[in-house]
Structure formats: C-alpha cells, structure tokens
Design an enzyme around this catalytic site. Structure first.
Site, PDB file in Angstrom:
ATOM      1  N   VAL A   9      37.937  40.191  38.238  1.00 33.58           N
ATOM      2  CA  VAL A   9      36.587  40.635  37.871  1.00 33.58           C
ATOM      3  C   VAL A   9      36.066  39.835  36.681  1.00 33.58           C
ATOM      4  O   VAL A   9      34.937  39.351  36.682  1.00 33.58           O
ATOM      5  CB  VAL A   9      36.581  42.141  37.564  1.00 33.58           C
ATOM      6  N   ARG A  13      45.631  46.855  30.946  1.00 38.06           N
ATOM      7  CA  ARG A  13      46.849  46.886  31.774  1.00 38.06           C
ATOM      8  C   ARG A  13      46.450  47.426  33.136  1.00 38.06           C
ATOM      9  O   ARG A  13      46.019  48.572  33.264  1.00 38.06           O
ATOM     10  CB  ARG A  13      47.928  47.754  31.131  1.00 38.06           C
ATOM     11  N   TYR A  49      47.848  55.199  35.062  1.00 42.54           N
ATOM     12  CA  TYR A  49      46.724  54.276  34.895  1.00 42.54           C
ATOM     13  C   TYR A  49      45.409  55.038  34.809  1.00 42.54           C
ATOM     14  O   TYR A  49      44.599  54.815  33.904  1.00 42.54           O
ATOM     15  CB  TYR A  49      46.701  53.301  36.073  1.00 42.54           C
ATOM     16  N   LYS A 104      42.732  55.348  31.557  1.00 42.38           N
ATOM     17  CA  LYS A 104      41.315  54.992  31.638  1.00 42.38           C
ATOM     18  C   LYS A 104      40.442  56.189  31.247  1.00 42.38           C
ATOM     19  O   LYS A 104      39.423  56.030  30.559  1.00 42.38           O
ATOM     20  CB  LYS A 104      40.974  54.510  33.047  1.00 42.38           C
ATOM     21  N   GLY A 145      45.009  37.781  64.606  1.00 39.64           N
ATOM     22  CA  GLY A 145      44.690  38.401  65.889  1.00 39.64           C
ATOM     23  C   GLY A 145      45.661  39.486  66.305  1.00 39.64           C
ATOM     24  O   GLY A 145      45.830  39.755  67.507  1.00 39.64           O
ATOM     25  N   ILE A 203      32.342  41.758  44.650  1.00 38.53           N
ATOM     26  CA  ILE A 203      32.429  41.305  43.264  1.00 38.53           C
ATOM     27  C   ILE A 203      31.063  40.945  42.684  1.00 38.53           C
ATOM     28  O   ILE A 203      30.755  41.292  41.533  1.00 38.53           O
ATOM     29  CB  ILE A 203      33.413  40.107  43.147  1.00 38.53           C
TER      30      ILE A 203
END
Length: 336
Positions: free
Chosen positions: A25, A85, A154, A158, A203, A220
């Site tokens: 990002v 992290r 995680y 945050k 395929g 993005i």
C-alpha cells in the site's frame, strides 16, 4: 500549505510525511503523492534512497515508542502512517499481542504525539477492517459506527491504536483520520489473491460455483485515492472510514471476473459446501476455506456521503489491470 484543512491543497503543495512506503500500500501512496507534486518526507526502515523528485528520505532502524521524529517532522503539514506490524498467518512470536502493540500502538502514538507537538495539522492512520471483526452475515455489512470486535492480536492492536489516536485528537490541535481497508488487491498483489489469479491462469477446475458468500475488496488505486483525499478534506477530521470498491462479490464472481480478465475459461463447478468444509477440516485448511467462502462486507455509505467520494476505478477495470500486470510479470520471469 493545507489552507488550514478547509479545502483542497493550494498552489503551494503541502509537505507530507509517509511511513511504510516499502509495503504494497505504501509504495502506491508514495507514487501518488509524487505524481501530485506533494513535498514528501519518506521514512523507511531501509537504507536505500528513493531518488524520486520532491522526496526527502529518512531512515529509522525500527519502529518503537522511542523513535525521535524531530528531523523528519520539520515543516510537515500532514502524516500518512501506513507502516506497522502486518497480520501474520503463521505467528511464531511467544507473545503476539505484545509484539503488535509495540509497533502498531506504541510507535504509532509516539509518532502522533511528536507530530502534534511539531504543528502537524492532520494524521492519517491506515488501520484494518479487522478492527470490526473477521466475518459478516450475507447482506449484513460492517459500518464505521459498529462497536469494534477484533478477534486476533493484530486487530486488537489496530483498535487500540485507533482509540489512542482519537483520544489524542481531543487534547491537541491536530486532526486524526482513520481508514480501515478490506482486502487490498492490484498489480503485484501477493498471498491469496495472487494464488487465485495463478489458479485461474492454470485453468484448474474449482468447486465454488454455488457458494453464496459476499466479499468486499478494494483496488489499490481506489484506496490510495481515498487516502490522498483525506489529507485535506475538512469533513474527514477525527472520523473513521471504511473503504471498498463498492461492489461486493461472491468467490464465484471473483473467479469468473478473473477468468475474463485473464482471457481464460471459467472452470467452476457446483459442490456441496458442507463437503468442502469437511474436506478442508481433514487437511487442516478450514481457516483458508473460510477466507475464500466466508462473507466480509463493509458499508461505505458514510465514506461516500461525508467525503463526496466515489471509487474512481471500476471492479472490472481493476481486475483487468491486476491480471495484465500478472501476465507481464510471468512473461518477464519465463524469459529471464
């Protein structure tokens, strides 16, 4: 300058400090800022300079609550903090929550406090939908006003960073903007999305035709467009925004759109989901199957209406761009 954040940037472009520019990002954010002629202070944990026009490079050995940001913050108008992290699939740290807190909470708040003291006007924090949770019922999307419900270390880290930043914003003159992306894809994407592209390219037949889940994704370029808007938009101050492409897809639709983008034939077939779940459990892939076949939707109505934002790139165009890059990279490797 930022015209006191009462509108778009003026003729003198603001100075923006960016962290995390070596990530998927952050790399795109850096490119967008340079393309828009912002003055950029690029802070990385690697020694290589970008050599990009208008970019001032700084290096830190690591992200912690002890970093001195005085030099890189000099003259900065806004901070985009995308470093952290990252979510780790096979965690090996003895205390994952502590490891995530040290980087995602302590280092973030340390930077934000010093930014406020240095006169920075706005702090844009790239968080995660994992603050909301891991899964939704079909047609029951997460919203930015929902109570946080993170289920892993995680997501907890945050959430704690978000809460600390919003509390800080009540004490200082610096605004905070929090953006929670869903799964981000685009040229160079790795992990599950790249594996889906590779599977379609080969395929291989896939048993997902009748799976009726819904996933929100974000291209993005759409994410970066919103991030850059939040540098200066007055209505973004001290708000939390969810972001997606605005078109939720089932796993079957994702694979079918990828097949179209890759000029391949879709080879989906129907298979009972309970048998898929049983087989995944037997081979230790239950969590992987959930990520493919579970639902995770976000409602971006508030993001659209409050900021007047519309994702600039359609899903079909985004898939085509991503697939084209994959084919080009594959050709480069095969002829290397």
């Amino acid at each position: 300058m930022l015209d006191d954040l009462n509108g778009a940037p003026t003729s003198e472009m603001p100075k923006v400090l960016l962290t995390g520019s070596t990530g998927f990002v952050g790399r795109s954010i850096l490119g967008a800022l340079v393309g828009a002629k912002y003055q950029v202070v690029n802070v990385t944990r690697k020694s290589a300079a970008t050599t990009l026009p208008g970019v001032e490079d700084h290096r830190v050995e690591s992200l912690s609550g002890e970093n001195d940001w005085a030099a890189p913050l000099k003259g900065v108008d806004a901070v985009i903090h995308s470093a952290g992290r990252a979510h780790i699939m096979n965690e090996t740290h003895a205390n994952p929550l502590q490891a995530f807190r040290e980087v995602n909470v302590d280092a973030t708040l340390n930077l934000a406090r010093q930014a406020a003291a240095a006169g920075v006007k706005r702090f844009v924090f790239i968080s995660s939908v994992k603050v909301n949770g891991e899964e939704t019922e079909v047609s029951r999307a997460f919203s930015s006003s929902d109570a946080p419900a993170p289920l892993d270390a995680y997501g907890v880290s945050k959430m704690e960073a978000e809460q600390a930043l919003l509390a800080l914003a009540n004490q200082v003159s610096m605004d905070v903007v929090i953006i929670r992306p869903v799964l981000v894809y685009g040229p160079g994407v790795k992990a599950n999305f790249e594996r889906m592209i590779a599977t379609v390219d080969k395929g291989l037949p896939l048993p997902f035709r009748t799976i009726n889940n819904r996933r929100s994704l974000v291209f993005i370029d759409n994410l970066v467009d919103l991030i850059c808007l939040c540098i200066h938009h007055p209505a973004a101050a001290n708000r939390v925004f969810l972001v997606s492409d605005g078109e939720d897809l089932s796993i079957a639709q994702i694979l079918e759109k990828l097949a179209v983008a890759m000029n391949k034939k879709s080879r989906l077939f129907a298979f009972p989901q309970f048998l898929l779940s049983l087989a995944a459990s037997l081979v230790g892939k239950k969590d992987f199957l959930q990520r493919l076949c579970g639902s995770l939707q976000v409602d971006i109505t508030d993001t659209r209406e409050r900021l007047g934002w519309v994702p600039p790139v359609s899903v079909d165009r985004a898939f085509a761009i991503t697939a084209s890059h994959y084919r080009a990279q594959k050709a480069g490797v095969s002829h290397g």
